[in-house]
Design a protein around this motif. Structure first.
Motif, mmCIF file in Angstrom:
data_model
loop_
_atom_site.group_PDB
_atom_site.id
_atom_site.type_symbol
_atom_site.label_atom_id
_atom_site.label_comp_id
_atom_site.label_asym_id
_atom_site.label_seq_id
_atom_site.Cartn_x
_atom_site.Cartn_y
_atom_site.Cartn_z
ATOM 1 N N ASN A 1 0.772 -1.250 0.000
ATOM 2 C CA ASN A 1 0.000 0.000 0.000
ATOM 3 C C ASN A 1 0.797 1.289 0.000
ATOM 4 N N VAL A 2 1.855 1.332 -0.790
ATOM 5 C CA VAL A 2 2.576 2.594 -0.931
ATOM 6 C C VAL A 2 1.821 3.425 -1.975
ATOM 7 N N GLY A 3 1.510 4.661 -1.653
ATOM 8 C CA GLY A 3 0.769 5.493 -2.598
ATOM 9 C C GLY A 3 1.573 5.721 -3.869
ATOM 10 N N ALA A 4 0.892 5.739 -5.023
ATOM 11 C CA ALA A 4 1.588 5.916 -6.304
ATOM 12 C C ALA A 4 2.411 7.206 -6.297
ATOM 13 N N GLY A 5 1.921 8.194 -5.581
ATOM 14 C CA GLY A 5 2.611 9.475 -5.519
ATOM 15 C C GLY A 5 3.955 9.407 -4.794
ATOM 16 N N TYR A 6 4.163 8.332 -4.047
ATOM 17 C CA TYR A 6 5.418 8.184 -3.312
ATOM 18 C C TYR A 6 6.530 7.557 -4.147
ATOM 19 N N ILE A 7 6.137 6.912 -5.259
ATOM 20 C CA ILE A 7 7.109 6.107 -6.010
ATOM 21 C C ILE A 7 8.296 6.950 -6.482
ATOM 22 N N ASP A 8 8.030 8.222 -6.810
ATOM 23 C CA ASP A 8 9.150 9.021 -7.317
ATOM 24 C C ASP A 8 10.156 9.418 -6.235
ATOM 25 N N LEU A 9 9.894 9.001 -4.990
ATOM 26 C CA LEU A 9 10.919 9.195 -3.956
ATOM 27 C C LEU A 9 12.115 8.278 -4.203
ATOM 28 N N ILE A 10 11.850 7.189 -4.928
ATOM 29 C CA ILE A 10 12.942 6.260 -5.255
ATOM 30 C C ILE A 10 13.870 6.945 -6.246
#
Ligand SMILES: Nc1ncnc2c1ncn2[C@@H]1O[C@H](COP(=O)(O)OP(=O)(O)O)[C@@H](O)[C@H]1O
Ligand SMILES: [Mg+2]
Length: 510
Positions: free
Chosen positions: A385-394
Protein backbone atom coordinates in the motif's frame (compact mmCIF):
# COMPACT_ATOMS: atom_id res chain seq x y z
CA UNK A 1 26.26 -39.74 19.66
CA UNK A 2 27.07 -39.70 15.98
CA UNK A 3 29.37 -42.61 15.21
CA UNK A 4 33.08 -42.02 14.98
CA UNK A 5 34.88 -42.95 11.86
CA UNK A 6 36.81 -46.02 12.89
CA UNK A 7 39.01 -48.01 10.56
CA UNK A 8 37.51 -51.33 9.63
CA UNK A 9 34.16 -50.60 11.26
CA UNK A 10 31.20 -50.04 9.00
CA UNK A 11 29.22 -46.91 9.68
CA UNK A 12 26.10 -48.68 8.54
CA UNK A 13 25.60 -47.30 5.12
CA UNK A 14 26.76 -43.74 5.18
CA UNK A 15 30.28 -42.71 4.26
CA UNK A 16 31.67 -46.05 3.18
CA UNK A 17 28.66 -47.23 1.25
CA UNK A 18 28.13 -43.94 -0.46
CA UNK A 19 31.78 -43.66 -1.38
CA UNK A 20 31.82 -47.25 -2.62
CA UNK A 21 28.72 -46.75 -4.68
CA UNK A 22 30.14 -43.65 -6.18
CA UNK A 23 33.74 -44.64 -6.87
CA UNK A 24 33.12 -46.15 -10.28
CA UNK A 25 31.36 -43.32 -11.97
CA UNK A 26 32.15 -40.53 -9.59
CA UNK A 27 33.78 -37.57 -11.28
CA UNK A 28 35.91 -35.68 -8.81
CA UNK A 29 35.58 -31.90 -9.15
CA UNK A 30 37.71 -30.76 -6.25
CA UNK A 31 39.56 -31.97 -3.20
CA UNK A 32 40.75 -29.85 -0.29
CA UNK A 33 41.20 -29.78 3.46
CA UNK A 34 39.46 -27.94 6.28
CA UNK A 35 39.82 -27.88 10.09
CA UNK A 36 43.58 -27.34 10.07
CA UNK A 37 44.11 -29.97 7.44
CA UNK A 38 42.46 -32.71 9.49
CA UNK A 39 39.33 -33.12 7.43
CA UNK A 40 39.45 -33.92 3.75
CA UNK A 41 36.67 -32.71 1.49
CA UNK A 42 35.96 -34.26 -1.88
CA UNK A 43 33.44 -32.59 -4.16
CA UNK A 44 32.23 -34.60 -7.10
CA UNK A 45 29.46 -35.31 -9.50
CA UNK A 46 27.58 -38.45 -10.45
CA UNK A 47 24.79 -38.47 -13.02
CA UNK A 48 24.23 -34.74 -12.69
CA UNK A 49 23.97 -34.83 -8.90
CA UNK A 50 26.62 -33.10 -6.83
CA UNK A 51 28.25 -34.75 -3.81
CA UNK A 52 30.23 -33.36 -0.94
CA UNK A 53 32.13 -36.11 0.82
CA UNK A 54 33.53 -35.38 4.26
CA UNK A 55 36.45 -37.52 5.39
CA UNK A 56 37.19 -36.93 9.03
CA UNK A 57 40.38 -38.28 10.57
CA UNK A 58 40.17 -42.02 11.07
CA UNK A 59 40.74 -43.42 14.52
CA UNK A 60 42.21 -46.84 15.07
CA UNK A 61 40.05 -49.06 17.30
CA UNK A 62 42.54 -48.32 20.09
CA UNK A 63 42.22 -44.61 19.58
CA UNK A 64 38.43 -44.83 19.48
CA UNK A 65 38.46 -46.65 22.81
CA UNK A 66 40.78 -44.06 24.23
CA UNK A 67 38.60 -41.28 22.90
CA UNK A 68 35.54 -42.69 24.64
CA UNK A 69 37.50 -42.94 27.87
CA UNK A 70 38.67 -39.36 27.51
CA UNK A 71 35.20 -38.13 26.83
CA UNK A 72 33.91 -39.83 29.95
CA UNK A 73 36.74 -38.43 32.03
CA UNK A 74 36.22 -34.92 30.71
CA UNK A 75 32.50 -35.04 31.24
CA UNK A 76 33.11 -36.12 34.78
CA UNK A 77 35.78 -33.55 35.46
CA UNK A 78 34.53 -30.45 33.67
CA UNK A 79 33.69 -27.94 36.34
CA UNK A 80 32.83 -24.29 36.05
CA UNK A 81 36.14 -22.70 35.30
CA UNK A 82 37.16 -19.27 34.09
CA UNK A 83 39.33 -20.72 31.36
CA UNK A 84 36.40 -22.75 30.07
CA UNK A 85 34.64 -19.49 29.34
CA UNK A 86 37.64 -17.50 28.15
CA UNK A 87 39.37 -20.03 25.95
CA UNK A 88 37.51 -23.32 25.73
CA UNK A 89 40.06 -24.90 23.36
CA UNK A 90 42.89 -24.20 25.76
CA UNK A 91 40.79 -25.59 28.58
CA UNK A 92 40.25 -28.79 26.61
CA UNK A 93 43.94 -29.09 25.87
CA UNK A 94 44.81 -28.67 29.52
CA UNK A 95 42.24 -31.19 30.63
CA UNK A 96 43.44 -33.56 27.97
CA UNK A 97 46.99 -33.27 29.28
CA UNK A 98 45.80 -33.89 32.84
CA UNK A 99 43.70 -36.91 31.98
CA UNK A 100 46.35 -38.38 29.72
CA UNK A 101 48.94 -38.02 32.47
CA UNK A 102 46.76 -39.74 35.03
CA UNK A 103 45.63 -42.55 32.82
CA UNK A 104 49.26 -43.32 31.98
CA UNK A 105 48.59 -43.38 28.33
CA UNK A 106 50.85 -40.52 27.38
CA UNK A 107 52.89 -42.52 24.92
CA UNK A 108 49.84 -43.92 23.19
CA UNK A 109 48.13 -40.60 22.91
CA UNK A 110 51.00 -38.53 21.65
CA UNK A 111 50.70 -39.29 17.96
CA UNK A 112 46.93 -39.18 18.04
CA UNK A 113 46.76 -35.94 19.91
CA UNK A 114 45.55 -33.69 17.12
CA UNK A 115 42.94 -36.20 16.02
CA UNK A 116 41.64 -36.65 19.56
CA UNK A 117 41.51 -32.92 20.10
CA UNK A 118 39.62 -32.54 16.86
CA UNK A 119 36.94 -34.96 18.01
CA UNK A 120 36.82 -33.53 21.52
CA UNK A 121 36.30 -30.07 20.19
CA UNK A 122 33.78 -31.33 17.64
CA UNK A 123 31.65 -33.13 20.21
CA UNK A 124 32.08 -31.01 23.31
CA UNK A 125 32.39 -27.45 22.06
CA UNK A 126 31.37 -27.28 18.46
CA UNK A 127 28.73 -28.51 16.08
CA UNK A 128 29.28 -32.27 16.35
CA UNK A 129 28.93 -34.18 13.09
CA UNK A 130 28.20 -30.96 11.17
CA UNK A 131 31.42 -29.33 12.36
CA UNK A 132 33.32 -29.86 9.05
CA UNK A 133 30.50 -28.10 7.20
CA UNK A 134 30.68 -25.19 9.60
CA UNK A 135 34.47 -25.12 9.29
CA UNK A 136 34.39 -25.00 5.49
CA UNK A 137 34.10 -21.31 4.56
CA UNK A 138 32.81 -22.22 1.11
CA UNK A 139 29.66 -23.84 2.46
CA UNK A 140 26.85 -21.29 2.59
CA UNK A 141 23.86 -23.27 3.75
CA UNK A 142 23.28 -26.62 5.41
CA UNK A 143 20.02 -28.50 5.31
CA UNK A 144 18.73 -31.64 7.01
CA UNK A 145 15.27 -32.53 5.85
CA UNK A 146 14.57 -35.46 8.13
CA UNK A 147 15.68 -38.85 9.33
CA UNK A 148 17.78 -41.04 7.03
CA UNK A 149 18.28 -38.22 4.61
CA UNK A 150 21.80 -37.06 3.85
CA UNK A 151 22.55 -33.56 5.07
CA UNK A 152 22.81 -31.31 2.05
CA UNK A 153 24.94 -28.25 1.49
CA UNK A 154 25.07 -25.23 -0.74
CA UNK A 155 28.63 -24.72 -1.94
CA UNK A 156 29.77 -21.32 -3.10
CA UNK A 157 31.72 -22.65 -6.07
CA UNK A 158 29.42 -25.49 -7.04
CA UNK A 159 26.07 -23.74 -6.88
CA UNK A 160 25.33 -24.93 -10.41
CA UNK A 161 24.57 -28.35 -8.86
CA UNK A 162 22.16 -26.72 -6.38
CA UNK A 163 22.30 -28.68 -3.12
CA UNK A 164 25.15 -31.17 -2.83
CA UNK A 165 24.54 -34.45 -0.99
CA UNK A 166 26.91 -35.09 1.87
CA UNK A 167 27.74 -38.38 3.51
CA UNK A 168 26.45 -37.17 6.89
CA UNK A 169 23.19 -38.88 7.79
CA UNK A 170 21.27 -39.00 11.03
CA UNK A 171 19.74 -42.46 11.20
CA UNK A 172 18.02 -42.32 14.57
CA UNK A 173 15.25 -39.92 15.34
CA UNK A 174 16.31 -39.64 18.95
CA UNK A 175 19.85 -38.82 17.97
CA UNK A 176 18.73 -36.00 15.69
CA UNK A 177 16.27 -34.68 18.26
CA UNK A 178 19.00 -34.59 20.89
CA UNK A 179 21.32 -32.90 18.48
CA UNK A 180 18.73 -30.21 17.75
CA UNK A 181 18.07 -29.65 21.45
CA UNK A 182 21.81 -29.13 21.86
CA UNK A 183 21.96 -26.65 18.96
CA UNK A 184 18.99 -24.73 20.34
CA UNK A 185 20.70 -24.54 23.73
CA UNK A 186 23.88 -23.28 22.08
CA UNK A 187 21.79 -20.35 20.86
CA UNK A 188 20.06 -19.85 24.19
CA UNK A 189 16.72 -21.28 23.06
CA UNK A 190 14.72 -24.37 23.64
CA UNK A 191 12.81 -26.79 21.44
CA UNK A 192 10.44 -29.48 22.58
CA UNK A 193 7.24 -31.19 21.54
CA UNK A 194 5.36 -28.28 23.09
CA UNK A 195 7.47 -25.69 21.25
CA UNK A 196 8.56 -27.48 18.10
CA UNK A 197 9.90 -24.52 16.10
CA UNK A 198 12.91 -22.38 16.93
CA UNK A 199 14.99 -19.80 15.16
CA UNK A 200 18.37 -19.70 16.74
CA UNK A 201 21.50 -17.61 16.39
CA UNK A 202 24.35 -20.06 16.82
CA UNK A 203 27.90 -19.18 17.91
CA UNK A 204 29.69 -17.65 14.92
CA UNK A 205 26.45 -15.83 13.97
CA UNK A 206 25.20 -18.79 11.97
CA UNK A 207 21.43 -18.86 11.83
CA UNK A 208 19.53 -22.07 12.43
CA UNK A 209 15.89 -22.91 11.86
CA UNK A 210 14.91 -25.99 13.81
CA UNK A 211 11.80 -28.12 13.77
CA UNK A 212 11.58 -30.70 16.53
CA UNK A 213 10.38 -34.30 16.30
CA UNK A 214 7.46 -34.78 13.88
CA UNK A 215 5.22 -32.06 15.23
CA UNK A 216 5.27 -29.99 12.07
CA UNK A 217 7.64 -32.00 9.85
CA UNK A 218 6.26 -35.48 9.03
CA UNK A 219 9.67 -36.59 7.71
CA UNK A 220 11.19 -36.06 11.11
CA UNK A 221 13.20 -33.36 12.83
CA UNK A 222 14.75 -30.84 10.47
CA UNK A 223 17.41 -28.21 10.45
CA UNK A 224 18.50 -25.41 8.17
CA UNK A 225 21.65 -23.47 8.90
CA UNK A 226 22.36 -20.29 7.01
CA UNK A 227 26.02 -19.68 7.60
CA UNK A 228 27.31 -16.25 8.36
CA UNK A 229 29.76 -15.00 5.82
CA UNK A 230 32.44 -13.31 7.84
CA UNK A 231 33.78 -11.33 4.96
CA UNK A 232 31.12 -10.18 2.57
CA UNK A 233 31.92 -9.42 -1.05
CA UNK A 234 32.99 -5.82 -1.64
CA UNK A 235 32.26 -3.37 -4.38
CA UNK A 236 35.73 -4.22 -5.75
CA UNK A 237 34.84 -7.92 -5.98
CA UNK A 238 31.68 -7.02 -7.86
CA UNK A 239 33.62 -4.80 -10.30
CA UNK A 240 36.22 -7.51 -10.80
CA UNK A 241 33.50 -10.10 -11.50
CA UNK A 242 31.95 -7.60 -13.94
CA UNK A 243 28.68 -7.75 -11.98
CA UNK A 244 28.76 -3.95 -12.09
CA UNK A 245 31.02 -1.33 -13.68
CA UNK A 246 33.24 1.01 -11.72
CA UNK A 247 31.34 3.93 -13.24
CA UNK A 248 28.11 2.54 -11.79
CA UNK A 249 29.76 2.15 -8.41
CA UNK A 250 31.06 5.72 -8.48
CA UNK A 251 27.65 6.99 -9.51
CA UNK A 252 25.90 5.14 -6.65
CA UNK A 253 28.53 6.38 -4.26
CA UNK A 254 27.62 9.98 -5.10
CA UNK A 255 23.93 9.19 -4.79
CA UNK A 256 24.35 7.55 -1.40
CA UNK A 257 26.33 10.49 -0.10
CA UNK A 258 23.45 12.70 -1.14
CA UNK A 259 20.95 10.55 0.72
CA UNK A 260 19.29 8.96 -2.23
CA UNK A 261 16.80 6.08 -2.04
CA UNK A 262 18.07 2.94 -3.76
CA UNK A 263 15.88 -0.09 -4.46
CA UNK A 264 17.76 -3.21 -5.47
CA UNK A 265 15.44 -5.67 -7.16
CA UNK A 266 15.78 -9.13 -8.66
CA UNK A 267 14.73 -12.74 -8.13
CA UNK A 268 15.79 -14.91 -5.20
CA UNK A 269 19.55 -15.45 -4.83
CA UNK A 270 20.38 -13.06 -7.66
CA UNK A 271 22.77 -11.14 -5.42
CA UNK A 272 20.61 -8.29 -4.10
CA UNK A 273 21.72 -8.43 -0.48
CA UNK A 274 25.34 -8.78 -1.54
CA UNK A 275 25.14 -5.66 -3.69
CA UNK A 276 23.32 -3.79 -0.93
CA UNK A 277 25.99 -4.68 1.60
CA UNK A 278 28.83 -3.72 -0.70
CA UNK A 279 27.19 -0.36 -1.45
CA UNK A 280 26.53 0.31 2.24
CA UNK A 281 30.27 -0.03 2.82
CA UNK A 282 30.70 3.17 0.78
CA UNK A 283 28.59 5.22 3.19
CA UNK A 284 30.51 7.91 5.03
CA UNK A 285 32.42 6.38 7.95
CA UNK A 286 31.18 9.12 10.28
CA UNK A 287 27.50 8.55 9.56
CA UNK A 288 24.99 6.78 11.72
CA UNK A 289 23.70 3.87 9.69
CA UNK A 290 20.70 1.90 10.92
CA UNK A 291 19.90 -1.40 9.27
CA UNK A 292 16.66 -3.33 9.71
CA UNK A 293 16.32 -7.00 8.90
CA UNK A 294 14.27 -10.08 9.56
CA UNK A 295 17.38 -12.19 9.44
CA UNK A 296 20.76 -10.66 10.18
CA UNK A 297 22.65 -10.83 6.89
CA UNK A 298 24.22 -7.41 6.53
CA UNK A 299 27.73 -6.95 7.75
CA UNK A 300 29.40 -3.54 7.97
CA UNK A 301 32.42 -2.20 9.78
CA UNK A 302 31.13 1.32 10.37
CA UNK A 303 31.53 2.40 13.98
CA UNK A 304 28.16 4.08 13.69
CA UNK A 305 26.37 1.01 12.38
CA UNK A 306 23.37 -0.07 14.40
CA UNK A 307 21.74 -3.26 13.19
CA UNK A 308 18.15 -3.90 14.23
CA UNK A 309 16.73 -7.39 13.82
CA UNK A 310 13.07 -8.28 14.18
CA UNK A 311 11.82 -10.77 16.73
CA UNK A 312 9.34 -13.46 15.87
CA UNK A 313 7.23 -15.49 18.19
CA UNK A 314 5.65 -18.72 17.08
CA UNK A 315 4.39 -19.89 20.35
CA UNK A 316 0.93 -19.51 21.67
CA UNK A 317 1.25 -18.31 25.20
CA UNK A 318 4.84 -17.25 24.72
CA UNK A 319 5.59 -14.34 26.90
CA UNK A 320 7.13 -12.12 24.24
CA UNK A 321 5.76 -9.46 21.96
CA UNK A 322 6.47 -9.84 18.30
CA UNK A 323 8.63 -7.02 16.95
CA UNK A 324 8.39 -6.79 13.17
CA UNK A 325 10.13 -4.76 10.48
CA UNK A 326 7.43 -2.12 10.57
CA UNK A 327 8.04 -1.50 14.29
CA UNK A 328 11.76 -1.25 13.66
CA UNK A 329 11.47 1.15 10.73
CA UNK A 330 9.26 3.34 12.91
CA UNK A 331 11.85 3.09 15.68
CA UNK A 332 14.56 4.16 13.26
CA UNK A 333 12.76 7.48 12.70
CA UNK A 334 13.76 8.47 16.19
CA UNK A 335 17.37 7.45 15.74
CA UNK A 336 18.57 10.53 13.94
CA UNK A 337 20.11 8.15 11.45
CA UNK A 338 21.78 9.46 8.32
CA UNK A 339 20.98 6.33 6.44
CA UNK A 340 18.38 3.59 6.87
CA UNK A 341 18.80 0.21 5.24
CA UNK A 342 16.05 -2.38 5.12
CA UNK A 343 17.47 -5.79 4.22
CA UNK A 344 14.40 -6.96 2.39
CA UNK A 345 11.07 -5.20 2.07
CA UNK A 346 8.12 -7.56 2.01
CA UNK A 347 5.22 -6.06 3.90
CA UNK A 348 3.79 -2.97 5.52
CA UNK A 349 7.27 -1.74 6.44
CA UNK A 350 7.47 -0.54 2.82
CA UNK A 351 5.13 2.29 3.66
CA UNK A 352 7.21 3.28 6.68
CA UNK A 353 10.40 3.20 4.61
CA UNK A 354 8.90 5.56 2.05
CA UNK A 355 8.03 7.90 4.89
CA UNK A 356 11.62 7.74 6.06
CA UNK A 357 12.76 8.66 2.55
CA UNK A 358 10.21 11.49 2.43
CA UNK A 359 11.58 12.91 5.66
CA UNK A 360 15.08 13.21 4.23
CA UNK A 361 16.77 9.99 5.31
CA UNK A 362 19.01 8.21 2.87
CA UNK A 363 17.45 4.80 2.24
CA UNK A 364 18.29 1.55 0.56
CA UNK A 365 16.58 -1.81 0.46
CA UNK A 366 16.13 -4.95 -1.59
CA UNK A 367 12.86 -6.10 -3.01
CA UNK A 368 11.82 -9.30 -4.72
CA UNK A 369 10.73 -8.28 -8.20
CA UNK A 370 11.97 -8.61 -11.76
CA UNK A 371 11.47 -5.14 -13.24
CA UNK A 372 10.29 -1.60 -12.62
CA UNK A 373 6.68 -2.23 -13.62
CA UNK A 374 6.16 -5.29 -11.46
CA UNK A 375 7.91 -3.54 -8.56
CA UNK A 376 5.50 -0.59 -8.74
CA UNK A 377 2.57 -2.96 -9.09
CA UNK A 378 3.49 -4.83 -5.92
CA UNK A 379 4.47 -1.74 -3.94
CA UNK A 380 1.19 0.00 -4.62
CA UNK A 381 -1.06 -3.02 -3.93
CA UNK A 382 -2.05 -4.56 -0.61
CA UNK A 383 -0.48 -5.39 1.78
CA UNK A 384 2.28 -2.88 0.96
CA UNK A 385 0.00 0.00 0.00
CA UNK A 386 2.58 2.59 -0.93
CA UNK A 387 0.77 5.49 -2.60
CA UNK A 388 1.59 5.92 -6.30
CA UNK A 389 2.61 9.48 -5.52
CA UNK A 390 5.42 8.18 -3.31
CA UNK A 391 7.11 6.11 -6.01
CA UNK A 392 9.15 9.02 -7.32
CA UNK A 393 10.92 9.19 -3.96
CA UNK A 394 12.94 6.26 -5.26
CA UNK A 395 16.09 7.60 -6.88
CA UNK A 396 17.31 4.40 -8.42
CA UNK A 397 15.98 0.98 -9.25
CA UNK A 398 18.81 -1.49 -9.69
CA UNK A 399 17.93 -4.76 -11.39
CA UNK A 400 20.18 -7.73 -10.54
CA UNK A 401 20.05 -11.06 -12.35
CA UNK A 402 21.68 -14.43 -12.13
CA UNK A 403 22.26 -15.56 -15.67
CA UNK A 404 22.91 -19.20 -16.51
CA UNK A 405 25.62 -19.25 -19.19
CA UNK A 406 25.56 -23.00 -19.40
CA UNK A 407 24.30 -25.83 -17.28
CA UNK A 408 27.29 -25.49 -15.01
CA UNK A 409 28.15 -21.83 -15.17
CA UNK A 410 26.19 -18.82 -13.96
CA UNK A 411 27.11 -15.14 -13.80
CA UNK A 412 25.51 -12.28 -11.91
CA UNK A 413 24.93 -8.96 -13.59
CA UNK A 414 23.22 -5.67 -12.89
CA UNK A 415 21.20 -5.70 -16.07
CA UNK A 416 19.58 -2.30 -15.69
CA UNK A 417 19.71 0.84 -13.57
CA UNK A 418 16.62 3.03 -13.76
CA UNK A 419 16.08 6.58 -12.64
CA UNK A 420 12.52 7.17 -11.55
CA UNK A 421 10.39 10.04 -12.75
CA UNK A 422 7.00 8.91 -11.52
CA UNK A 423 5.11 5.70 -10.82
CA UNK A 424 4.75 5.05 -14.54
CA UNK A 425 7.79 6.79 -15.95
CA UNK A 426 11.45 6.00 -15.65
CA UNK A 427 14.67 6.43 -17.58
CA UNK A 428 16.92 3.49 -18.28
CA UNK A 429 20.24 4.95 -17.22
CA UNK A 430 22.60 1.99 -17.40
CA UNK A 431 22.00 -1.13 -19.43
CA UNK A 432 23.91 -4.36 -19.73
CA UNK A 433 24.77 -5.64 -23.19
CA UNK A 434 24.66 -9.44 -23.10
CA UNK A 435 26.64 -9.97 -26.30
CA UNK A 436 29.70 -7.96 -25.27
CA UNK A 437 29.06 -8.43 -21.56
CA UNK A 438 29.60 -4.74 -20.86
CA UNK A 439 27.61 -1.77 -19.64
CA UNK A 440 26.41 1.40 -21.35
CA UNK A 441 27.22 4.17 -20.76
CA UNK A 442 30.83 3.61 -19.84
CA UNK A 443 31.73 7.23 -20.41
CA UNK A 444 31.39 9.58 -17.41
CA UNK A 445 30.52 12.54 -19.67
CA UNK A 446 27.69 10.65 -21.27
CA UNK A 447 26.46 9.62 -17.83
CA UNK A 448 26.52 13.23 -16.62
CA UNK A 449 24.44 14.24 -19.61
CA UNK A 450 21.90 11.53 -19.18
CA UNK A 451 21.40 11.37 -15.42
CA UNK A 452 18.50 13.16 -13.77
CA UNK A 453 19.77 12.27 -10.32
CA UNK A 454 23.16 13.86 -10.87
CA UNK A 455 21.39 16.98 -12.08
CA UNK A 456 19.25 16.91 -8.94
CA UNK A 457 22.41 16.72 -6.80
CA UNK A 458 23.84 19.77 -8.59
CA UNK A 459 20.65 21.70 -7.94
CA UNK A 460 20.30 20.75 -4.31
CA UNK A 461 23.96 21.22 -3.34
CA UNK A 462 24.86 24.05 -5.66
CA UNK A 463 27.98 22.34 -6.96
CA UNK A 464 28.81 22.89 -10.61
CA UNK A 465 28.73 20.30 -13.36
CA UNK A 466 32.54 20.34 -13.60
CA UNK A 467 32.91 19.78 -9.87
CA UNK A 468 30.46 16.91 -9.86
CA UNK A 469 32.15 15.36 -12.87
CA UNK A 470 35.49 15.63 -11.08
CA UNK A 471 33.95 13.89 -8.05
CA UNK A 472 32.58 11.12 -10.22
CA UNK A 473 35.93 10.62 -11.94
CA UNK A 474 37.87 10.65 -8.70
CA UNK A 475 35.66 7.93 -7.23
CA UNK A 476 35.69 5.85 -10.38
CA UNK A 477 39.50 6.05 -10.55
CA UNK A 478 39.73 5.18 -6.86
CA UNK A 479 37.70 1.99 -7.37
CA UNK A 480 39.52 1.12 -10.60
CA UNK A 481 42.89 1.44 -8.92
CA UNK A 482 41.84 -0.76 -5.98
CA UNK A 483 40.62 -3.44 -8.38
CA UNK A 484 43.75 -3.14 -10.52
CA UNK A 485 45.93 -3.56 -7.45
CA UNK A 486 43.96 -6.56 -6.25
CA UNK A 487 42.49 -4.77 -3.20
CA UNK A 488 39.23 -6.69 -2.96
CA UNK A 489 39.02 -7.99 0.58
CA UNK A 490 36.45 -6.61 3.05
CA UNK A 491 38.87 -5.14 5.61
CA UNK A 492 41.33 -3.85 2.99
CA UNK A 493 38.63 -2.05 1.05
CA UNK A 494 37.31 -0.54 4.28
CA UNK A 495 40.73 0.69 5.24
CA UNK A 496 41.24 2.33 1.82
CA UNK A 497 37.81 3.91 2.05
CA UNK A 498 38.65 5.36 5.44
CA UNK A 499 41.80 6.95 4.05
CA UNK A 500 39.83 8.21 1.06
CA UNK A 501 37.48 10.05 3.39
CA UNK A 502 40.28 11.14 5.69
CA UNK A 503 42.23 12.70 2.79
CA UNK A 504 39.15 14.62 1.77
CA UNK A 505 38.37 15.95 5.23
CA UNK A 506 41.94 17.06 5.79
CA UNK A 507 42.09 18.64 2.32
CA UNK A 508 38.88 20.45 3.17
CA UNK A 509 40.33 21.83 6.39
CA UNK A 510 43.39 23.23 4.72
N1 LIG B 1 28.08 -10.72 -7.92
C1 LIG B 1 28.19 -11.93 -7.37
N2 LIG B 1 29.10 -12.79 -7.82
C2 LIG B 1 29.22 -14.01 -7.27
N3 LIG B 1 28.46 -14.48 -6.26
C3 LIG B 1 27.53 -13.66 -5.77
C4 LIG B 1 27.35 -12.34 -6.30
N4 LIG B 1 26.35 -11.77 -5.63
C5 LIG B 1 25.91 -12.68 -4.73
N5 LIG B 1 26.63 -13.81 -4.80
C6 LIG B 1 26.39 -15.02 -4.01
O1 LIG B 1 25.09 -15.49 -4.33
C7 LIG B 1 24.39 -15.93 -3.17
C8 LIG B 1 23.08 -15.19 -3.04
O2 LIG B 1 23.34 -13.82 -2.87
P1 LIG B 1 22.37 -12.84 -2.09
O3 LIG B 1 23.00 -11.51 -2.17
O4 LIG B 1 22.05 -13.38 -0.75
O5 LIG B 1 21.09 -12.93 -3.02
P2 LIG B 1 19.62 -12.33 -2.80
O6 LIG B 1 19.70 -11.29 -1.72
O7 LIG B 1 19.26 -11.76 -4.13
O8 LIG B 1 18.75 -13.48 -2.44
C9 LIG B 1 25.33 -15.67 -2.00
O9 LIG B 1 25.93 -16.88 -1.71
C10 LIG B 1 26.35 -14.70 -2.54
O10 LIG B 1 27.61 -14.89 -1.94
MG1 LIG C 1 18.58 -11.20 0.04
Amino acid sequence: MHPLLVKGESRGGDLHDLTLQLTRYFRQLDRYYVANGLVEIVVGEHEGVGYYIVKEPELTPDEAKLYRELLEELRYRAKPDRLLLLDPMKYLEEKLREVVGELEIASRVYSSRSKLLYYLKRDLLAFGPLEPLIEDPEIEDISIEGINKPARVFHRRFSAYDWLYTNIVFREEEELNNYLIKLAHMGGKHVSVAYPIAEVMLPGKHRATITFAREVTPHGPSLTIRKFREKPLTICHLVSFNTISSLMAAYWWLLLENKAFLMIIGPMASGKTTLLNSLAMLLKPTWKVVSIEDVAELNLLHLGWKPLVSRHTYLIGENLTEINLFDLVKLSFRERADFIIVGEVRGEEAYALFQAAASGHGCACTFHSSNFESMVERLTSPPLNVGAGYIDLISNVVVVKRIAKSKRHAIRRVTEVDEVKSYDQYVKLFTWNPTEDNFTPDDPYELMDKSLELRRIMESTGISEDELLAELLERKNFIDSLVKNGVLDFEDVYSHLRSFYYRRTSAHER
